[in-house]
Design an enzyme around this catalytic site. Sequence first.
Site, PDB file in Angstrom:
ATOM      1  N   ASN A  10       0.870  -1.177   0.000  1.00 30.17           N
ATOM      2  CA  ASN A  10       0.000   0.000   0.000  1.00 30.17           C
ATOM      3  C   ASN A  10       0.906   1.226   0.000  1.00 30.17           C
ATOM      4  O   ASN A  10       1.486   1.565   1.021  1.00 30.17           O
ATOM      5  CB  ASN A  10      -0.900  -0.035   1.243  1.00 30.17           C
ATOM      6  CG  ASN A  10      -1.708   1.241   1.405  1.00 30.17           C
ATOM      7  OD1 ASN A  10      -1.802   2.051   0.484  1.00 30.17           O
ATOM      8  ND2 ASN A  10      -2.296   1.413   2.586  1.00 30.17           N
ATOM      9  N   LYS A  12       0.103   4.243  -0.309  1.00 23.77           N
ATOM     10  CA  LYS A  12      -0.562   5.423   0.268  1.00 23.77           C
ATOM     11  C   LYS A  12      -0.350   6.646  -0.633  1.00 23.77           C
ATOM     12  O   LYS A  12      -0.312   6.512  -1.856  1.00 23.77           O
ATOM     13  CB  LYS A  12      -0.056   5.665   1.688  1.00 23.77           C
ATOM     14  CG  LYS A  12      -0.135   4.416   2.552  1.00 23.77           C
ATOM     15  CD  LYS A  12      -0.006   4.689   4.018  1.00 23.77           C
ATOM     16  CE  LYS A  12       0.019   3.384   4.773  1.00 23.77           C
ATOM     17  NZ  LYS A  12      -0.105   3.540   6.198  1.00 23.77           N
ATOM     18  N   HIS A  96      -9.576   0.793   4.700  1.00 25.51           N
ATOM     19  CA  HIS A  96      -8.321   1.002   5.437  1.00 25.51           C
ATOM     20  C   HIS A  96      -8.590   1.917   6.625  1.00 25.51           C
ATOM     21  O   HIS A  96      -9.421   2.831   6.539  1.00 25.51           O
ATOM     22  CB  HIS A  96      -7.272   1.620   4.508  1.00 25.51           C
ATOM     23  CG  HIS A  96      -5.902   1.635   5.104  1.00 25.51           C
ATOM     24  ND1 HIS A  96      -5.513   2.569   6.029  1.00 25.51           N
ATOM     25  CD2 HIS A  96      -4.840   0.800   4.942  1.00 25.51           C
ATOM     26  CE1 HIS A  96      -4.263   2.311   6.407  1.00 25.51           C
ATOM     27  NE2 HIS A  96      -3.833   1.247   5.754  1.00 25.51           N
ATOM     28  N   GLU A  98      -7.066   4.327   7.805  1.00 28.39           N
ATOM     29  CA  GLU A  98      -6.890   5.768   7.537  1.00 28.39           C
ATOM     30  C   GLU A  98      -8.142   6.342   6.877  1.00 28.39           C
ATOM     31  O   GLU A  98      -8.508   7.496   7.111  1.00 28.39           O
ATOM     32  CB  GLU A  98      -5.628   5.993   6.683  1.00 28.39           C
ATOM     33  CG  GLU A  98      -4.367   5.799   7.519  1.00 28.39           C
ATOM     34  CD  GLU A  98      -3.147   5.348   6.730  1.00 28.39           C
ATOM     35  OE1 GLU A  98      -3.151   5.439   5.492  1.00 28.39           O
ATOM     36  OE2 GLU A  98      -2.184   4.888   7.388  1.00 28.39           O
ATOM     37  N   GLU A 168      -5.615  -5.406  10.469  1.00 23.44           N
ATOM     38  CA  GLU A 168      -4.631  -4.353  10.699  1.00 23.44           C
ATOM     39  C   GLU A 168      -4.943  -3.632  12.004  1.00 23.44           C
ATOM     40  O   GLU A 168      -5.773  -2.694  12.018  1.00 23.44           O
ATOM     41  CB  GLU A 168      -4.672  -3.337   9.554  1.00 23.44           C
ATOM     42  CG  GLU A 168      -4.317  -3.921   8.207  1.00 23.44           C
ATOM     43  CD  GLU A 168      -3.693  -2.864   7.304  1.00 23.44           C
ATOM     44  OE1 GLU A 168      -2.552  -3.045   6.886  1.00 23.44           O
ATOM     45  OE2 GLU A 168      -4.358  -1.835   7.053  1.00 23.44           O
ATOM     46  N   GLY A 174       2.055   1.989  10.806  1.00 18.29           N
ATOM     47  CA  GLY A 174       2.969   3.124  10.683  1.00 18.29           C
ATOM     48  C   GLY A 174       3.659   3.517  11.975  1.00 18.29           C
ATOM     49  O   GLY A 174       4.274   4.572  12.058  1.00 18.29           O
ATOM     50  N   SER A 214       3.208  -2.453  10.435  1.00 18.36           N
ATOM     51  CA  SER A 214       4.652  -2.468  10.661  1.00 18.36           C
ATOM     52  C   SER A 214       5.319  -3.797  10.288  1.00 18.36           C
ATOM     53  O   SER A 214       6.242  -4.254  10.968  1.00 18.36           O
ATOM     54  CB  SER A 214       4.963  -2.088  12.118  1.00 18.36           C
ATOM     55  OG  SER A 214       4.513  -0.769  12.377  1.00 18.36           O
TER      56      SER A 214
HETATM   57  C1  PEP Z   1      -0.898  -0.049   6.094  1.00 18.40           C
HETATM   58  O1  PEP Z   1      -0.996   1.143   5.849  1.00 18.40           O
HETATM   59  O2  PEP Z   1      -1.759  -0.815   5.657  1.00 18.40           O
HETATM   60  C2  PEP Z   1       0.219  -0.507   6.890  1.00 18.40           C
HETATM   61  C3  PEP Z   1       0.182  -1.712   7.361  1.00 18.40           C
HETATM   62  O3  PEP Z   1       1.261   0.390   7.094  1.00 18.40           O
HETATM   63  P1  PEP Z   1       2.683   0.069   7.782  1.00 18.40           P
HETATM   64  O4  PEP Z   1       3.205  -1.200   7.172  1.00 18.40           O
HETATM   65  O5  PEP Z   1       3.533   1.243   7.466  1.00 18.40           O
HETATM   66  O6  PEP Z   1       2.429  -0.097   9.251  1.00 18.40           O
END
Ligand code: PEP
Length: 250
Positions: A10, A12, A96, A98, A168, A174, A214
């Site tokens: 992703n 973003k 997601h 976000e 998630e 993040g 992460s």
């Molecule tokens: C994500 O945005 O779906 C995500 C898992 O981000 P990160 O790997 O940076 O934690």
Amino acid sequence: MARLPIIAGNWKMYKTRGEAAELAKTLVSAAGAVSNVEVVLCPTYTSLETVAQAIGGSRIKLGAQNCHFEEQGAFTGEISVPMLKEIGCAYVIIGHSERRQYYAETDENINKKALALYKHGLTPIICVGETLAQRQANKTAEVVTAQLRGCLSGLPADKAAASVIAYEPVWAIGTGVVATKEQAQEAHAIIRALVAEMFSKDVADKIRIQYGGSVKPDNVSELMAEPDIDGALVGGASLKADSFTAIVKF
Ligand code: PEP
């Protein structure tokens, strides 16, 4: 039963078209022929066509980060599923955290998007996950169950089986704080049991559940060794060719 692992990047709101093309080309050289893992790249809308061209002829698939559930209409700033299909998307990330947090995305909306995607032959990557406060209040199972019931509502069993769920935990996205393999496995097992209850054991055996939050080259292997973890949705570490390739080749 054997489920083909799926690892999606992703990107973003990162990468100009030029940067996206460069990253996609490097990934094609490094991982374009990988067949024991399905690899999906999800760039911004403006880079979809560029990335589609770069991955053409490789095994890497294209995904988008969002869509609208209507096919067309007066929805300024939105992109429909037929538009994403036309450009070559096979997957679309929906729900997601976000988008839930900043754009008031609801389970009802996400469900409409899932149904629209299936109507046009695309596969949703449906994101669910609890906040830190919800985990600390022991509400993880309750939150994830409510999200999934809402998002998967009304989906035919064969479509549900082909879906991808991304667990998630919001506190791990993040932040550099990855869920332990035990925490992730526990949540994935809850999700699979719920899918069995909502649809059937057969659907639950087939559905792929990614972990996201992460994921890095040094933690992916132990996560992927868990029985109910079938892949990863990767944010930060998908923006560099070496780290994403190392994750894909876990
Ligand atoms: C994500 O945005 O779906 C995500 C898992 O981000 P990160 O790997 O940076 O934690």
